[in-house]
Design an enzyme around this catalytic site. Structure first.
Site, short mmCIF file in Angstrom:
data_model
loop_
_atom_site.label_atom_id
_atom_site.label_comp_id
_atom_site.label_asym_id
_atom_site.label_seq_id
_atom_site.Cartn_x
_atom_site.Cartn_y
_atom_site.Cartn_z
N LYS A 224 0.82 -1.20 0.00
CA LYS A 224 0.00 0.00 0.00
C LYS A 224 0.87 1.26 0.00
O LYS A 224 2.04 1.23 0.34
CB LYS A 224 -0.93 0.00 1.22
CG LYS A 224 -1.92 -1.17 1.20
CD LYS A 224 -2.84 -1.14 -0.01
CE LYS A 224 -3.89 -2.24 0.01
NZ LYS A 224 -3.38 -3.58 -0.27
C1 LIG Z 1 -9.87 -3.23 -1.30
C2 LIG Z 1 -9.19 -3.97 -0.20
N1 LIG Z 1 -9.87 -4.23 0.93
C3 LIG Z 1 -9.28 -4.88 1.95
C4 LIG Z 1 -7.96 -5.30 1.87
C5 LIG Z 1 -7.36 -6.05 3.01
O1 LIG Z 1 -6.23 -5.44 3.53
P1 LIG Z 1 -5.08 -6.32 4.26
O2 LIG Z 1 -4.22 -6.91 3.20
O3 LIG Z 1 -4.34 -5.29 5.06
O4 LIG Z 1 -5.77 -7.30 5.11
C6 LIG Z 1 -7.23 -5.04 0.72
C7 LIG Z 1 -5.83 -5.49 0.59
O5 LIG Z 1 -5.26 -5.49 -0.46
C8 LIG Z 1 -7.86 -4.37 -0.36
O6 LIG Z 1 -7.22 -4.12 -1.50
#
Ligand SMILES: Cc1ncc(COP(=O)(O)O)c(C=O)c1O
Length: 405
Positions: free
Chosen positions: A186
């Site tokens: 990110k």
């Molecule tokens: C749109 C979206 N929602 C939720 C998440 C979940 O995040 P995490 O990888 O920190 O669990 C991501 C991760 O790429 C995402 O792109």
């Protein structure tokens, strides 16, 4: 993107502050931590930056969404409307609280089509979740309007769009709550981490408890905490928060670097009249982690992907239509309700129905879409080179495949 490309002395300093005390946990140990509270500091920094009342840090974006659903009171039998183009975490979190994901078409914003949302509303609908994909925003005004008309909750999944804005307001601040991911790819990363933001004191109190076993956090003695409700462990560590703190403070620098490269790349791609771009409702609020563009047909798009691959230039260009993580077409495990534990009957029925549901408008868009990720450290020269390679591949394909009249 991602923020790790610019790790430096700032991240090291924050982490060393924590290591010097040895207190890696965000709660308790008030004496030995000698005033070092990186999680609290990062929560305050996010509130200040985004202009919201409360931030709750958690261990991931997935944890952020799960905690948000729980705190919003969304559970067994409730329906949540979400887009077919997102990351698998979006439906995982809905299922994990017992609710039912209702998947609907996207439009050229690459997120929820408001008309498709309207058609999907039933008496069981509780929440609409736009996902601000690839650094840019859903068109929130019509979605907010639908929520007002039907008395629904709006939860913004801004996991991919920290720092993005819509009509002057930060993404995540316009719904009942907004979520972010700080995972390793990110714009702001701390390896694994996430956050939920809200202006509601009540919601924040619930998020605070839910993400730490239901502890009420009222006293200095964790052992004496009461548990007004059941919670789980979604805590972030002080080490992760320390990295996040340094990264959030560098956000504006990241944004201006990416904006410059994105504009340059977009200008190069614009030299081809057959290329069109994602509709971004507020272009000034795009965090510019990607430029998403369309070709006239699926056949041409596939041929361009193949051409880029052949030239060794495909890296960083994402054809989501064939991607296993981001588009419903490849989510067989979801459509087969392949859960390790027993789902509720309504959940199972809804998932199995997805196997025969058509998403033609989304297929038409996603089969022609390529998103090019923008490197944080790209020089002008590198951006030009990448752009020219893509343009050459498109021209080559267009010279041999004709666009149907
Ligand atoms: C749109 C979206 N929602 C939720 C998440 C979940 O995040 P995490 O990888 O920190 O669990 C991501 C991760 O790429 C995402 O792109």
């Amino acid at each position: 993107m991602p923020g790790y490309e610019l790790f430096g002395p700032e991240e090291r300093k924050e982490v060393n502050d924590v290591l010097e005390t040895g207190i890696l946990m965000r709660y308790g140990f008030d004496g030995p931590r000698k005033g070092i509270w990186k999680s609290k500091e990062l929560e305050a920094e996010i509130c200040k930056k985004l202009g919201c009342n409360h931030t709750q840090l958690v261990s991931s974006g997935t944890a952020a969404l799960t905690a948000a659903y729980a705190a919003l009171g969304i559970g067994a039998g409730d329906e949540v409307i979400m887009p077919v183009f997102t990351f698998v975490a979006s439906f995982e979190c809905i299922l994990s609280v017992g609710a039912i994901p209702v998947l609907v078409d996207v439009d050229e914003t690459l997120t929820l089509d408001p008309e498709a949302v309207r058609r999907a509303i039933t008496p069981r609908t509780k929440c609409i979740m736009p996902v601000h994909m690839c650094g840019a925003m859903a068109d929130l005004d019509p979605l907010l309007q639908i929520c007002t008309e039907h008395n629904l909750i709006l939860l913004e999944d801004a996991c991919q769009s920290f720092g993005g804005r819509y009509k002057g307001k930060y993404l995540g601040t316009m719904g009942h709550a907004g979520t972010f991911s700080f995972d390793f790819v990110k714009i702001v990363t701390c390896a694994e981490g996430g956050a939920i933001i809200t202006n509601s004191q009540d919601l924040y109190t619930k998020l605070d408890g839910f993400s730490d076993h239901g502890h009420d956090h009222k006293g200095a003695d964790r052992g004496a905490d009461l548990h007004p409700f059941i919670g789980y462990n979604f805590r972030i560590s002080e080490l992760h928060a320390a990295v996040g703190l340094a990264q959030v403070r560098k956000l504006e620098q990241f944004l201006s670097m990416q904006r410059k490269s994105q504009q340059q790349l977009k200008a190069i791609l614009s030299t081809i009249p057959e290329v069109s771009f994602r509709h971004v409702p507020d272009p000034g609020g795009d965090i510019c982690t990607f430029v998403s563009w369309f070709l006239p047909t699926e056949e041409i798009t596939r041929a361009v992907v193949a051409e880029l691959k052949q030239q060794g230039a495909l890296a960083g260009n994402f054809y989501w239509y064939d991607n296993n993580w981001h588009y419903i077409r490849k989510w067989d495990h979801l459509k087969e309700a392949a859960s390790l534990y027993k789902l509720t009957d309504p959940q199972r029925t809804a998932l199995l129905a997805l196997g025969t549901t058509r998403f033609d408008p989304s297929d038409k868009i996603m089969s022609r879409c390529i998103s090019t990720a923008i490197g944080l450290l790209w020089t002008e020269e590198q951006t030009r080179e990448k752009g020219e390679k893509i343009v050459a591949a498109i021209r080559k394909v267009l010279s041999r495949i004709k666009i149907p009249a």
